[in-house]
Each structure stands twice: as C-alpha cells, then as structure tokens.
Scaffold this motif. Structure first.
Motif, PDB file in Angstrom:
ATOM      1  N   PRO A   1      13.792   3.554  -4.212  1.00 36.81           N
ATOM      2  CA  PRO A   1      13.579   3.325  -5.596  1.00 36.81           C
ATOM      3  C   PRO A   1      12.406   4.716  -5.353  1.00 36.81           C
ATOM      4  O   PRO A   1      12.562   5.440  -4.936  1.00 36.81           O
ATOM      5  N   ALA A   2      13.104   4.933  -7.100  1.00 42.44           N
ATOM      6  CA  ALA A   2      12.047   5.843  -7.236  1.00 42.44           C
ATOM      7  C   ALA A   2      11.076   6.440  -6.785  1.00 42.44           C
ATOM      8  O   ALA A   2      10.151   5.672  -7.109  1.00 42.44           O
ATOM      9  N   GLN A   3      10.677   7.765  -7.429  1.00 45.73           N
ATOM     10  CA  GLN A   3       9.153   8.324  -6.419  1.00 45.73           C
ATOM     11  C   GLN A   3       8.059   7.839  -7.500  1.00 45.73           C
ATOM     12  O   GLN A   3       8.536   7.564  -8.265  1.00 45.73           O
ATOM     13  N   GLY A   4       7.448   6.812  -6.476  1.00 43.34           N
ATOM     14  CA  GLY A   4       6.395   5.571  -8.057  1.00 43.34           C
ATOM     15  C   GLY A   4       5.052   5.477  -7.386  1.00 43.34           C
ATOM     16  O   GLY A   4       4.005   5.465  -8.164  1.00 43.34           O
ATOM     17  N   PHE A   5       4.902   6.441  -6.412  1.00 44.70           N
ATOM     18  CA  PHE A   5       3.404   6.097  -6.393  1.00 44.70           C
ATOM     19  C   PHE A   5       2.447   7.131  -6.900  1.00 44.70           C
ATOM     20  O   PHE A   5       2.475   7.969  -7.387  1.00 44.70           O
ATOM     21  N   PRO A   6       1.380   5.469  -6.634  1.00 40.30           N
ATOM     22  CA  PRO A   6       1.009   4.206  -6.307  1.00 40.30           C
ATOM     23  C   PRO A   6       1.311   3.237  -7.482  1.00 40.30           C
ATOM     24  O   PRO A   6       0.822   1.898  -6.343  1.00 40.30           O
TER      25      PRO A   6
ATOM     26  N   TRP B   1       0.438  -0.266  -0.017  1.00 40.78           N
ATOM     27  CA  TRP B   1       0.022   0.247   0.000  1.00 40.78           C
ATOM     28  C   TRP B   1       1.231   1.218  -0.328  1.00 40.78           C
ATOM     29  O   TRP B   1       0.646   2.401  -0.953  1.00 40.78           O
ATOM     30  N   ASN B   2       1.736   1.515   1.026  1.00 43.98           N
ATOM     31  CA  ASN B   2       2.721   2.440   0.978  1.00 43.98           C
ATOM     32  C   ASN B   2       4.081   2.194   1.901  1.00 43.98           C
ATOM     33  O   ASN B   2       4.196   1.857   2.836  1.00 43.98           O
ATOM     34  N   GLN B   3       4.725   2.180   0.469  1.00 43.56           N
ATOM     35  CA  GLN B   3       6.599   1.905   1.194  1.00 43.56           C
ATOM     36  C   GLN B   3       6.994   2.898   0.769  1.00 43.56           C
ATOM     37  O   GLN B   3       7.211   4.335  -0.061  1.00 43.56           O
ATOM     38  N   THR B   4       7.641   3.840   2.168  1.00 43.87           N
ATOM     39  CA  THR B   4       8.171   5.307   2.217  1.00 43.87           C
ATOM     40  C   THR B   4       9.641   4.934   2.137  1.00 43.87           C
ATOM     41  O   THR B   4      10.401   4.162   3.475  1.00 43.87           O
ATOM     42  N   PHE B   5      10.847   6.017   1.877  1.00 41.30           N
ATOM     43  CA  PHE B   5      11.937   6.441   1.817  1.00 41.30           C
ATOM     44  C   PHE B   5      12.194   7.360   2.085  1.00 41.30           C
ATOM     45  O   PHE B   5      12.308   8.325   1.523  1.00 41.30           O
TER      46      PHE B   5
ATOM     47  N   LEU C   1      11.611  10.658  -0.811  1.00 42.94           N
ATOM     48  CA  LEU C   1      12.364  11.843   0.169  1.00 42.94           C
ATOM     49  C   LEU C   1      14.112  12.066  -0.176  1.00 42.94           C
ATOM     50  O   LEU C   1      13.755  10.659   0.716  1.00 42.94           O
ATOM     51  N   ALA C   2      14.721  12.948  -0.893  1.00 43.71           N
ATOM     52  CA  ALA C   2      15.982  12.819  -1.016  1.00 43.71           C
ATOM     53  C   ALA C   2      16.370  13.041   0.388  1.00 43.71           C
ATOM     54  O   ALA C   2      17.846  12.354   0.146  1.00 43.71           O
ATOM     55  N   GLN C   3      16.235  13.309   1.535  1.00 41.68           N
ATOM     56  CA  GLN C   3      16.135  14.243   2.970  1.00 41.68           C
ATOM     57  C   GLN C   3      15.398  13.547   3.700  1.00 41.68           C
ATOM     58  O   GLN C   3      13.730  14.101   3.441  1.00 41.68           O
ATOM     59  N   THR C   4      15.400  13.375   5.092  1.00 43.60           N
ATOM     60  CA  THR C   4      14.728  13.842   5.416  1.00 43.60           C
ATOM     61  C   THR C   4      14.905  15.040   6.404  1.00 43.60           C
ATOM     62  O   THR C   4      15.707  15.516   7.093  1.00 43.60           O
ATOM     63  N   PRO C   5      13.881  15.835   6.753  1.00 38.87           N
ATOM     64  CA  PRO C   5      13.391  17.394   6.479  1.00 38.87           C
ATOM     65  C   PRO C   5      14.867  17.281   8.020  1.00 38.87           C
ATOM     66  O   PRO C   5      14.807  18.600   8.960  1.00 38.87           O
ATOM     67  N   ALA C   6      14.029  16.798   9.285  1.00 40.02           N
ATOM     68  CA  ALA C   6      14.500  16.649  10.775  1.00 40.02           C
ATOM     69  C   ALA C   6      14.428  15.778  11.112  1.00 40.02           C
ATOM     70  O   ALA C   6      13.561  14.653  11.590  1.00 40.02           O
ATOM     71  N   SER C   7      15.234  15.086  11.960  1.00 41.48           N
ATOM     72  CA  SER C   7      15.814  13.542  12.690  1.00 41.48           C
ATOM     73  C   SER C   7      16.705  14.056  13.734  1.00 41.48           C
ATOM     74  O   SER C   7      17.476  14.778  14.397  1.00 41.48           O
TER      75      SER C   7
END
Length: 632
Positions: free
Chosen positions: A267-272, A256-260, A279-285
């Motif tokens: 893998p490249a953005q492909g939804f759906p 249903w949704n696999q998130t990176f 996302l190339a970067q995580t905004p804050a972690s």
C-alpha cells in the motif's frame, strides 16, 4: 510483549496495486476484534502451485542432526506425518518457557492434497522449514498455523490472545491454503507476536496475521515477513508489523504502524491514517542462510548474497543469488557438547550448526574467520554461564549469525553477543556481517542478568529481525532480579537495522553512536516494573529514552518507530521522551508513534521536547503520532 491493545483502527478499503483473483476472499472493510465471518464459500480450493524442480536424483544421505530434528519425506504415509506433527504441537503449543526444541524439516516434494490436506500447528521453540533450494521445491496443500492461546476465568468466560506467541518460525516452502472448517477454511493463520518470523514462503491463498476465529479480544503484537510472496493478507489486530523485500497481493488494514520496505504491491505511504510506512527499496539487506538438499542428495547450507537498495523476493525471478557451503564444512553441535569443544572447532575455521536444544555456554565462542556462518536449527538456545559473553565476532567481514536465542544466566554478563572490536578492517558494504533472527532474553525461563544484550562495534553490519527482551513475565522477573541496562548498543558506522524489537530495559533500550545508522521499523516497550520515579530517572530527565542517538552523531535515519509505556507497578511514572536525538539536519526520524497503555504511565513528548503527551486513559490507551522530526 504488549499487555493489551485497542481495537484496530477502521480498515481502509482493501488495497490492490494490481488485480488479483481471490476465490472465497474475506472482505475487510471494517475490521473489529469481535470476530470475522467465514467466507461464504468454504469449499476447499487448490490454487496452482509454482513449478517445482525435479526431485533429487539420488536419495539423500541424512546427516545425524540429533533427536530433536524431525525429517519429513514424500515417501512417508500422510497419517504418520500428521501424527508426528500433532504430537510436537501438543507438547510445544503451551510450552512457553520449556527446554524442548524442535526443527521440522520437509524434504523436497508435495504434502497433502485437496481431498486430504495437511494441517498442523506450530508451537513454541519450533522451526518449520523446507529443504529445497527454492520455496517451490516443498509444497504443502493445507495450512501451517499459529492460533490464539485461550484461558478461562473463574466465571467461565474465555479470553484468547496471541500476545505471547513467541519463538517459532517458518521458511522456504509453498503453502496452498486448503481445507479447514468454518471460519478457518482455506486460510493460513500466523497469529504471532515477536520472534516468530516468516521467511521465504510462497502462500498462494488467504493469509491472516490474526486469529479472528477464537473468543475475543484476539490481540496480536508484532511480527516479521521477509523474502516472501503472498496473496491477500489480513493484518487484523497486529499492532505493528514489518514486511521486507516481498511481494503481496493486498493488505487489509493497520493498527499503530505497519511497515513495508522493498515490497512489491505494498500500500502507498499513508502514516498516520492509514498507519502505513512504505519504502520503495530496502537500503541494505542480507537474507538468512538456510539448509537444503541439492539435486545429488547432498546437504548444503545456502548463504544468500547481500543486497543494496533492493525490492521484491530474491527467488521469484530465478534462484536466490549466493553461495552453497557443504554441510561437511560445519561442526554440527549437540546440546551435550561443551563450550570448550565448540570453541575448538571454531578456532579451526569451521562453520557452526547448532542442532535444536539448550546449550550451557561457560566460555566465549570466538568467531575469527571471515565468512563464518553460525546457524541455529529449532530455535537453538545458548545460555550464558559464569558471566560469559556467549559469542564474540572478531573484526572480520561477511559473517552470518542466525537463528539462535541467547539467554542471560544468573551471573551477570557484560554482553550476550558482541560484533567486532571497532579496530582494524572488518565488514564492508559489499561484504557486510549480518545478524538474522537472533533473540535475546534477560529472565523468563530463569533469572538472567546482563549489562547489554547486543553490542555492535563493526561497521557495515546488518541487523535483521532482532528481539532483545528483558522479561516482563515468567521466572526470575523483577526490578532487582533480571537486571539489564541496555538492549542494543551500536558504535559501528553504516549499520542498518531492519526489524529492531527492544523491550523493557532499565535504561536506554537502544544507544546508537555510530554514523550513518539506519533503522527500518523499531518497536519498543518501556519497563513495566520501575518501582518509583526516583529509580527511573537520570538528572532532570524522567526515565530513559527508548531510542537514543548519540549527541555527536551527524547523520542518522529512522523509519517507523513505536514506543509504548505501561508502568503497572507505579502508574504515575513519566518518561520525558521516547526518542532522544541531536538536533542536526542529517538526523531525521519518520512516522513515529507513542502509546500509553491501560491507564498506566505517561510519555511527555515523542522526540526531545516535540510531540504531544501520551497520557493514561481509563479503560483504554492514548496514541500519539508524529509524522517527522525535525517537524516540517
């Protein structure tokens, strides 16, 4: 927990951003849950381990962490190690709502070999962690596995799933997947659902997030991987999964949704289709603190530094940035310690380490000092008593609350964890407060009641792998028994959530009224047990949205949100929409999915009045995707 799921969507060709050599690799061009064939060559192969720093110069002085911590050292005979680990697994694998807790800590060194691999299972309430400064300091040649749980029906047929594989973790070590037989040869299996994170692991061979070797249906429902490095990963039947700030060799498929987020090799953005949000970067972690033994043999707690707009693991180009705190700065709590005793130590400005066990908390534990670390080992569990709010954090920066479960008690609590007051100067972008691997339960082991599980009033808070769960099974479960309005309320500004799992609350599951909020991956199930539509509506709105952004909010962003309905008490129930947001340019949602499960319940729209209905389907489920809101 998701009751069932459809079979995985057809798998795209295995994605490779760069060439990887995989001995005995498992080809997954068309995965189904009927089972997978084992690699043709099942001969154990030992990949090269990362270079490991030398062992401590002095023998470590082991602190007294109580009877529920098992320390494994290289000096121990492997047969003894195997026996200890197998005994813990035998007790904990079936122990979904028990009170036993275990932490298995590996001192720096190498365990197992190609000839005699170390292979064991991880059950409920079990933490497995390396005690090195970096993952390469502890090497396991073998596998640390979570398999499906199987039940036999009266007619003798067997059903095997991972839908209830919660409350366990593994971190800070290297695994060379070695040994095993037939279908399970040379593979690390981590078939889990919520509240079972993998952190700071370096897996040098095959990894499967699905146990495809058991009897069907083999379903799994959600998980979390962060600050890790892997080779080939089989997603399999995992309905939803978040991988954050990691490096992967390949990823096989999606449901249903696999998130990176910030993942090298993703893998490249492909939804759906395929259902990948990238996302190339995580905004804050801010990575979770962890216990380690330094080169002098001293025990320390390492606190990683917060990051902005980051990608990849924190440790592959050198040691993780951050600071070490001597264990002597911590009050080491035991389950026999009263809340009064623990609170007194916090009032002195000490950090807090909960050893494995269940703690009765009949008064609030106040975190008042900036930079305080509250860390649990072995899924340490705090149970609210007398209606107490178990933990409150003052309006101070740089606090970490990590690795604990907080249970509601029989007398209603207004909340289970409160971060900040919303007044004064607290966390900042450079000194955020973080909540990592913290899990909330309303019911399950016993009756529980709380208005809200997690309340965030401070600005600049990072929520990283949160599961807020109003129980749908176990003890003390019922519409008027384990009562809870809302899972998470956020009024602070600039709050970031990475991995927000919130399920079954009776009103809004999430209410977000702070500005500039960001969520990377949201997973939700609506309440199963509303008795009728009259009990689950407000005004003209049917039900309560899973994710509510306040009407006055001007800027908010969500990537990869899933909401599922299964109203088994009254299958005719409707929800007007799963996501409710103000129509403003600055409020944007990406890659949303709603699902009607098992012919019970309807979601009329995805966001506000936008999106098709997810309607009941006999013998299956209906899936609705929405790529963006506002549309276009």
């Amino acid at each position: 927990m998701t009751p069932t799921s459809p079979r995985p969507r057809p798998a795209p060709a295995t994605f490779r951003r760069r060439a990887v050599a995989l001995v005995g690799a498992l080809a997954l061009s068309g995965l189904t849950t009927a089972g997978l064939a084992a690699p043709a060559d099942a001969t154990p192969v030992l990949p090269s381990a990362p270079t490991r720093p030398s062992a401590p110069l002095a023998a470590p002085t082991t602190p007294d962490l109580g009877p529920n911590v098992t320390l494994i050292t290289p000096a121990m005979a492997q047969a003894d190690v195997q026996a200890k680990l197998d005994a813990i697994a035998a007790r904990q694998v079936p122990n979904q709502f028990g009170e036993e807790r275990d932490a298995i800590l590996f001192a720096p060194g190498t365990y197992g070999s190609a000839a005699t691999p170390l292979i064991f299972q991880v059950g409920y309430y079990t933490e497995v962690a390396g005690l090195g400064r970096n993952p390469g300091d502890v090497v396991i040649n073998g596998a640390v596995n979570v398999y499906n749980q199987c039940e036999k029906a009266a007619d003798g047929t067997e059903s095997c799933i991972a839908l209830n594989n919660f409350w366990r973790s593994m971190s800070n070590l290297t695994i060379n997947p070695t040994g095993g037989k037939d279908c399970r040869a040379n593979t690390e299996f981590w078939a889990v659902s919520q509240a079972a994170p993998l952190r700071r692991v370096d897996i040098t061979g095959l990894t499967s997030l699905m146990d495809y070797c058991s009897a069907p249906p083999q379903y799994a429902s959600g998980g979390y991987l962060a600050d890790a490095r892997t080779k080939a990963v089989t997603n399999g039947s995992q309905q939803q999964w978040l991988t954050r700030n990691s490096e992967i060799g390949s990823w096989s498929n999606g449901v249903w949704n696999q998130t990176f987020s910030g993942v090298e090799g993703a893998p490249a953005q492909g939804f759906p289709d395929p259902p990948y949000t990238t996302l190339a970067q995580t905004p804050a972690s801010k990575e979770k603190p962890y216990v380690y033994i330094d080169a002098r043999g001293a025990w320390q707690v390492f606190v990683p530094k917060a990051q902005k707009n980051s990608s990849g693991p924190t440790w592959t180009d050198g040691p993780t940035p951050g600071k070490s705190l001597p264990l002597s700065t911590f009050f080491v709590a035991r389950p026999s310690d009263s809340a009064k005793t623990i609170e007194k130590q916090l009032s002195k400005g000490r950090n807090l380490l909960f050893t494995p066990g269940v703690y009765g908390i009949d008064r609030t534990l106040h975190v008042r000092k900036a930079g305080t670390v509250v860390l649990g080992l072995g899924i340490a569990t705090l149970t609210a008593e007398k209606g107490a709010v178990p933990i409150r954090v003052s309006e101070v920066p740089d606090v970490d609350i990590a690795g604990i479960t907080i249970d509601a008690g029989t007398k209603n609590s207004s909340a289970l964890l409160v971060i900040g007051t919303g007044k004064g100067h607290g966390p900042t972008a450079s000194r955020p407060t973080a909540v990592q691997d913290v899990f909330f339960r309303i019911g399950g082991p016993h009756v529980g009641k709380a208005d809200t599980s997690l309340v965030v009033k401070s600005d600049h808070v990072i929520l990283d792998d949160i599961w807020a769960w109003r129980a749908d099974h176990g003890e003390g479960v019922g519409w008027k028994v384990n009562t809870a309005d809302t899972g998470v309320k956020i009024s602070g500004d600039d709050v970031t959530a990475t991995g927000l799992f919130v399920e079954h609350y009776q009103r809004y599951n999430v209410i977000w009224t702070g500005e500039r909020g960001r969520t990377v991956f949201f997973q939700n199930e609506l309440p199963y047990d509303a008795p009728n539509q009259a009990a689950w509506k407000h005004g003209k709105t049917l039900g309560w949205a899973a994710y509510k952004v306040g009407d006055d909010v001007r800027k908010h962003e969500l990537w990869a949100g899933g909401s599922y309905i299964y109203t088994n008490v009254d299958p005719t129930l409707h929800l007007s929409h799963s996501f409710e947001v103000p129509d403003r340019k600055g409020v944007r949602l990406h890659d949303l999915v709603t699902v009607s499960l098992n012919n019970a319940g309807t979601i009329d729209h995805v966001v506000n009045d936008t999106g098709d209905a997810a309607t009941p389907k006999e013998g299956g489920s209906t899936i609705v995707d929405l790529v963006a809101y506002p549309v276009g």
